[in-house]
Scaffold this active site. Structure first.
Site, short mmCIF file in Angstrom:
data_model
loop_
_atom_site.label_atom_id
_atom_site.label_comp_id
_atom_site.label_asym_id
_atom_site.label_seq_id
_atom_site.Cartn_x
_atom_site.Cartn_y
_atom_site.Cartn_z
N LYS A 188 0.92 -1.29 0.18
CA LYS A 188 -0.15 -0.08 0.05
C LYS A 188 1.01 1.17 -0.08
O LYS A 188 1.57 1.61 1.19
CB LYS A 188 -1.00 0.04 1.26
N GLY A 241 7.42 4.75 7.95
CA GLY A 241 6.62 5.96 8.04
C GLY A 241 6.81 6.74 9.48
O GLY A 241 7.69 6.27 10.16
N SER A 242 5.83 7.11 9.80
CA SER A 242 5.92 7.91 11.26
C SER A 242 6.09 7.12 12.32
O SER A 242 5.34 6.05 12.29
CB SER A 242 4.92 9.02 11.36
N THR A 243 6.54 7.30 13.71
CA THR A 243 6.58 6.77 14.79
C THR A 243 5.22 6.52 15.25
O THR A 243 4.72 5.27 15.75
CB THR A 243 7.28 7.33 15.73
N GLY A 246 3.70 3.69 13.28
CA GLY A 246 4.24 2.69 13.61
C GLY A 246 3.92 1.81 14.77
O GLY A 246 3.59 0.67 14.84
N GLU A 264 10.38 0.77 10.30
CA GLU A 264 11.18 1.84 9.95
C GLU A 264 10.67 3.35 10.25
O GLU A 264 9.73 3.65 9.38
CB GLU A 264 11.76 1.94 8.40
N CYS A 299 13.85 10.85 6.61
CA CYS A 299 13.79 10.02 8.15
C CYS A 299 14.93 10.30 8.71
O CYS A 299 15.01 10.65 9.93
CB CYS A 299 13.11 8.87 7.89
N GLU A 397 10.42 15.36 15.22
CA GLU A 397 10.67 15.52 14.09
C GLU A 397 9.76 16.29 13.26
O GLU A 397 8.76 16.28 13.08
CB GLU A 397 10.41 14.00 13.60
P1 NAD Z 1 2.87 8.05 7.90
O1 NAD Z 1 3.20 7.33 8.96
O2 NAD Z 1 1.78 9.17 7.98
O3 NAD Z 1 2.32 7.60 6.82
C1 NAD Z 1 3.10 6.20 6.21
C2 NAD Z 1 2.04 5.34 5.67
O4 NAD Z 1 1.21 4.88 6.66
C3 NAD Z 1 1.37 5.82 4.59
O5 NAD Z 1 1.14 4.65 3.79
C4 NAD Z 1 0.01 5.89 5.28
O6 NAD Z 1 -1.25 5.93 4.13
C5 NAD Z 1 -0.02 4.94 6.08
N1 NAD Z 1 -0.99 5.09 7.16
C6 NAD Z 1 -1.32 6.56 7.82
N2 NAD Z 1 -2.04 6.25 8.86
C7 NAD Z 1 -2.42 4.91 9.17
C8 NAD Z 1 -3.03 4.23 10.15
N3 NAD Z 1 -3.96 5.07 10.93
N4 NAD Z 1 -3.30 2.76 9.80
C9 NAD Z 1 -2.29 2.23 8.95
N5 NAD Z 1 -1.78 2.90 7.84
C10 NAD Z 1 -1.73 4.26 8.23
O7 NAD Z 1 4.19 8.74 7.48
P2 NAD Z 1 4.43 9.83 6.07
O8 NAD Z 1 3.80 11.23 6.56
O9 NAD Z 1 4.03 9.25 4.88
O10 NAD Z 1 5.98 9.82 6.24
C11 NAD Z 1 6.82 10.46 6.81
C12 NAD Z 1 7.38 9.56 8.29
O11 NAD Z 1 8.00 8.46 7.55
C13 NAD Z 1 8.42 10.43 9.01
O12 NAD Z 1 8.09 10.14 10.27
C14 NAD Z 1 9.67 9.90 8.26
O13 NAD Z 1 10.65 9.76 9.37
C15 NAD Z 1 9.15 8.18 8.07
N6 NAD Z 1 10.46 7.85 7.23
C16 NAD Z 1 11.13 6.76 7.84
C17 NAD Z 1 12.03 6.23 7.07
C18 NAD Z 1 13.03 5.12 7.76
O14 NAD Z 1 13.62 4.30 6.97
N7 NAD Z 1 13.11 5.16 8.93
C19 NAD Z 1 12.04 6.38 5.73
C20 NAD Z 1 11.21 7.18 5.18
C21 NAD Z 1 10.27 7.83 5.99
#
Ligand code: NAD
Length: 495
Positions: A188, A241-243, A246, A264, A299, A397
């Site tokens: 996704k 994605g975000s903590t 996660g 991650e 990130c 962040e």
């Molecule tokens: P996000 O957590 O908002 O979204 C990431 C993914 O999760 C998207 O596909 C989103 O649709 C999905 N998502 C959002 N809410 C959800 C929920 N309630 N249930 C299930 N899935 C859900 O993050 P973002 O804004 O897309 O990306 C930015 C974040 O990603 C930053 O915190 C960044 O540090 C992190 N990031 C980490 C790495 C790493 O390797 N550590 C790499 C890139 C980005």
């Protein structure tokens, strides 16, 4: 390519908009779609299929059926390698189109997409393809008459949920090792950036990946993402994605089938510049790119600069000299220094940090939103000095082009402040003292520590964090560990 060529390429793109489930391009069962917006202009790019729980169900069922059929999972590893290498070649042939898609979709500079991000994604895919037939199993040291085989077997159905900042890379970082190991995948992509993930699945079919092995369901996090996280027939969920999100995936797994969850997540990476660093010009190049690349939406962005008080002024001057190279402009213009923020919402969040989190600190440069040709969501490269280590901009962040500069006197003090974070993704130090380089890097609490360079990435080196930056590692031979289970088989024979 020239700016004009990029504009032509962007205009002539056919954007992929449908889900790919069971080898077919399909609309959502609900018939719903969402509008994908170009953040550099605010204009609509396309209507994209909005997958929901029913579509995730169908995708998981098709992934499961393909896994059980053995069409991929039991195919000789060398043949899996061949198909994946073919996919890499198809991507290489479409490099310009994929780069333009990334740029239109989330506002990144096409120069970075074509010069770095897309080629890197292809290299990583190739690297894991090559790995497919080079994973050896083990034999346990048992008494004669016993054989203990320890094998790495694919898990089954892998769910992958990825963010928008490096859309194609994040998809490949998850899918490539999962597929190399023989799993079937449901991916996704982020709602802000669905195009290249969908194209990846389309090209994979063309390369000969059997139907149902790689399914892509575009949609929103709370619906499609949650449905994947809670699905009872998904064996493993790999998330970037975000903590905050996660943590939700850990909860989803705990409340359902205890699927393995690999995270991650976010970061607030420190970079420490010591006074013994001989080449401050090179360090300034690295520090500037470490926070401004991809508009700071990285990130591992080095968003906290710890600089020794004796060189603080000189180093800030060097950073300011680099600002003209990072001025916002049309992402398709090869001379632009900074692209658009991913969307207006995120730009507002970043501005809130700049306006409120920066209280008490000195704004050295930037701090404002801007537009390009009167349109879009852009933010100037921003530097704050005199930042207190407990200020919001030094702790949270921001995920934008915002650098917080904090001075230090003693090495111990720098290490203590650098480690004082809920995150532990990456850290960098600049020094020409070999002992200091080893001493400090061993004490920095981060998954990736870099000396005299910021944010190096290679398919051969693991990437991932400590603390609330996550678990498990992407890239390298260790990535495959996330997508396989250790299986032991005992055999007794007559001696
Ligand atoms: P996000 O957590 O908002 O979204 C990431 C993914 O999760 C998207 O596909 C989103 O649709 C999905 N998502 C959002 N809410 C959800 C929920 N309630 N249930 C299930 N899935 C859900 O993050 P973002 O804004 O897309 O990306 C930015 C974040 O990603 C930053 O915190 C960044 O540090 C992190 N990031 C980490 C790495 C790493 O390797 N550590 C790499 C890139 C980005």
């Amino acid at each position: 390519m020239t700016t004009r060529n990029w504009h032509e390429t962007a205009r002539s793109l056919t954007l992929p908009t449908q889900a790919v489930i069971g080898g077919r391009r399909v609309e959502a069962r609900s018939g719903k779609s969402f509008t994908s917006i170009n953040p550099a202009t605010g204009e609509a790019l396309a209507e994209v299929t909005e997958g929901g729980a029913v579509d995730i169900d169908l995708a998981v069922a098709s992934a499961r059926a393909s896994f059980e059929s053995g069409s991929w999972s039991r195919r000789p590893p060398a043949q899996r390698k061949t198909v994946m290498l073919r996919l890499a070649e198809l991507m290489r042939a479409e490099m310009a189109a994929l780069s333009a898609m990334e740029s239109l979709d989330m506002g990144k500079l096409v120069r970075d997409a074509s010069g770095n991000d897309v080629p890197a994604a292809i290299n990583i895919l190739q690297w894991h393809a090559e790995e497919a037939d080079k994973v050896y199993d083990e034999m346990a040291p048992l008494p004669e008459g016993n054989i203990g085989m320890i094998r790495r077997v694919p898990l089954g159905v892998v769910g992958a949920v990825v963010p928008w900042n490096f859309p194609l890379n994040m998809a490949v970082w998850k899918c490539a090792p999962a597929l190399a190991a023989g799993n079937s995948v449901v991916l996704k992509p982020a709602e802000q950036s669905p195009f290249t993930a969908i194209r990846l699945a389309e090209l994979a079919l063309e390369a000969g990946l059997p139907e149902g092995v790689l399914n892509v369901v575009p949609g929103f996090g709370e619906t499609a993402g949650q449905a994947l996280g809670r699905h009872m027939d998904v064996d493993c969920l790999a998330f970037t994605g975000s903590t905050a999100v996660g943590k939700l995936f850990l909860r989803y797994a705990g409340e359902t089938n205890m699927k393995q969850v690999w995270l991650e997540c976010g970061g607030k990476s420190p970079v420490i510049v010591f006074p013994d660093c001989q080449d401050l010009e090179a360090a300034a190049d690295q520090v500037a790119s470490g926070i401004f690349y991809n508009q700071g939406q990285v990130c591992s962005a080095s968003s906290r600069l710890f600089v020794h008080e004796s060189i603080e002024k000189a180093f800030l001057d060097l950073l300011l000299k680099r600002i003209p190279g990072y001025l916002p402009g049309d992402p398709l213009d090869t001379r632009s220094g900074l692209g658009a923020m991913v969307d207006a919402n995120h730009a507002r969040n970043v501005m809130r940090f700049i306006e409120e989190g920066g209280k008490g600190a000195t704004l050295v440069t930037g701090g404002k939103t801007t537009s390009v040709n009167g349109k879009g969501s852009f933010i100037e490269p921003t530097i704050f000095a005199d930042v207190r280590p407990d200020a919001t901009i030094a702790r949270d962040e921001i995920f934008g082009p915002v650098l917080s500069v904090i001075r230090f006197r003693e090495e111990d003090e720098a290490i203590r402040m650098a480690n004082d974070s809920i995150y532990g993704l990456a850290a960098s130090i600049f020094t020409d003292d070999l002992s200091r380089a080893h001493r400090v890097s061993s004490r920095l609490n981060a998954g990736v520590v870099a000396v005299n360079v910021v944010d190096p990435v290679s398919p051969a080196v693991p990437f991932g964090g400590f603390k609330q930056s996550g678990s498990g590692r992407d890239l390298s031979r260790h990535a495959i560990e996330k997508y396989t289970a250790l299986k032991t088989t005992w055999v007794r024979y007559r001696t």
